[in-house]
Design an enzyme around this catalytic site. Structure first.
Site, PDB file in Angstrom:
ATOM      1  N   GLU A 173       0.985  -1.234  -0.076  1.00  0.00           N
ATOM      2  CA  GLU A 173       0.106  -0.168   0.090  1.00  0.00           C
ATOM      3  C   GLU A 173       0.993   1.330  -0.020  1.00  0.00           C
ATOM      4  O   GLU A 173       0.623   2.177   0.752  1.00  0.00           O
ATOM      5  CB  GLU A 173      -0.932   0.152   1.093  1.00  0.00           C
TER       6      GLU A 173
ATOM      7  N   ASN B 187       1.871  -5.304  -2.979  1.00  0.00           N
ATOM      8  CA  ASN B 187       0.649  -5.537  -2.552  1.00  0.00           C
ATOM      9  C   ASN B 187      -0.375  -4.370  -2.273  1.00  0.00           C
ATOM     10  O   ASN B 187       0.293  -3.372  -1.580  1.00  0.00           O
ATOM     11  CB  ASN B 187       0.491  -6.659  -1.421  1.00  0.00           C
TER      12      ASN B 187
END
Ligand code: G3I
Length: 349
Positions: free
Chosen positions: A156, A197
């Site tokens: 993130e 991710n």
């Protein structure tokens, strides 16, 4: 009658299993593997592992061939004080996966969230923070060397509009914290697949484009990046279409990486209406079908398997009911069966 006789003869000859055993080998993961994927899996967390009925379901390889520790491998859990490492919670889940013959996605080394205060409030300069970052990654990846199929190295790193997220790492080191992190992970375990991710990168748009640029950035540094994790925290009825998900997966794959669906859940207002559940079954099926259709989508993980332990109600008030099992650990047949048929036929033999 003929079928029963044939089954008895074959069983006696050791050629096949009984119908009961055959049923036990069919499930969400068995279908994923039959479709050529590495796994269908679930996240889990240490607090839930005292619930024996929950653990029995989680440990059923036919449904779950892969586990992701939901919190145990994050920085605040692993290195709560500087240079002091605490692996007990992580080891519990790693050992459970090994006992069950399940693969592991290891999550996550570098994230702006769940950081210890010694790190966020330390006022470290660039050089010191790079040393701290490398030390953390080297220790943790070395501890789990050979155990993880994937590591979510960076999690993130972008805001919703695709700009770099403000974090202690970005603010102090700049974008190069990403290749520095991947390089440290690769040095500690050359065999594990290294992933970036994120959420809201499951269809084309600014955040997906920024993530594609991140893949290029890491490669420009001459550093290994193997995959992109599409978290896929979706909302019933607003899930990107199957074709939008497929073309977005392909955009990453065209850069020379694989993809995985890493944190799938599909939330709705609670209590869920029957029309919401019907739509949810279709939404689950379209993500599974997208992964099935794209050869380099290696597997799908749901972010825990039961509403009993979902993170959603505590963050999105009035929402939840996002997973294929309900709060009483009862399977939701329409969603479960939609996932099964989206993967395709049951394994044979
Ligand atoms: O461990 C403490 C416990 O000691 C304390 O009594 C309790 C009181 O609230 O909190 C416990 O910590 C909680 C922790 O989960 C473990 O249960 C935190 O408050 C809570 O914030 C934390 O939530 C986790 C969340 O990440 C943090 O952002 C969720 O379980 C976890 O599922 C969630 O996972 C993230 C992925 O890592 C990244 N993608 C999004 C996903 C969902 O938010």
């Amino acid at each position: 009658m003929l079928a029963i006789v044939a089954t008895l003869l074959l069983t006696a000859a050791g050629v096949t299993s009984s119908p009961l055993e055959r049923r036990a080998t069919d499930g969400l993961n068995a279908r994923a593997v039959a479709a050529g994927k590495l796994y269908f899996g679930s996240a889990t967390d240490n607090g839930e592992l005292s619930d024996s009925a929950y653990v029995a379901g989680l440990s059923n390889w036919a449904d779950f061939g892969q586990l992701t520790p939901g919190n145990a491998l994050k920085w605040d859990s692993i290195e709560p004080s500087r240079d002091s490492f605490s692996y007990a919670n992580g080891d519990t889940i790693v050992d459970l996966a090994a006992k069950n013959g399940q693969k592991l996605r290891c999550h996550t080394l570098v994230w702006h969230n769940q950081l210890p205060s010694w790190l966020t409030s330390g006022g470290f300069d660039n050089a010191t923070l790079i040393t701290i970052l490398k030390n953390h990654i080297t220790n943790e990846v070395t501890h789990y060397k050979g155990k993880c199929l994937h590591w979510d190295v960076v999690n993130e790193a972008f805001e919703e509009d695709g700009t770099w997220r403000s974090s202690v790492f970005y603010n102090t080191i700049g974008p190069s914290f990403v290749p520095i992190a991947f390089a440290a992970a690769a040095a500690a375990d050359p065999d594990v697949k290294l992933y970036y991710n994120d959420y809201n990168i499951e269809n084309a748009g600014g955040k997906s484009t920024s993530t594609q640029n991140l893949v290029k950035l890491v490669k420009q540094y001459g550093v290994k990046i193997d995959g992109v994790g599409l978290q896929s925290h979706f909302i019933v009825g607003s899930t990107p279409s199957q074709s939008a998900q497929q073309s977005n997966m392909q955009a990453f794959i065209d850069l020379g990486v694989e993809v995985a669906v890493t944190e799938l859940d599909i939330r709705t207002d609670t209590p869920a209406t029957s029309s919401a559940v019907n739509q949810q079954a279709k939404d689950y099926a379209s993500t599974i079908a997208a992964c099935k259709a794209v050869a380099k989508c290696v597997g799908v993980t749901i972010w825990d398997y039961t509403d009993k332990y979902s993170w959603i109600p505590s963050v999105f008030s009035g929402q939840g009911s996002a997973l294929p099992w309900d709060e009483n650990l009862k399977k939701k047949d329409s969603i479960y069966n939609a996932i099964l048929s989206a993967w395709g036929p049951a394994p044979t033999g």
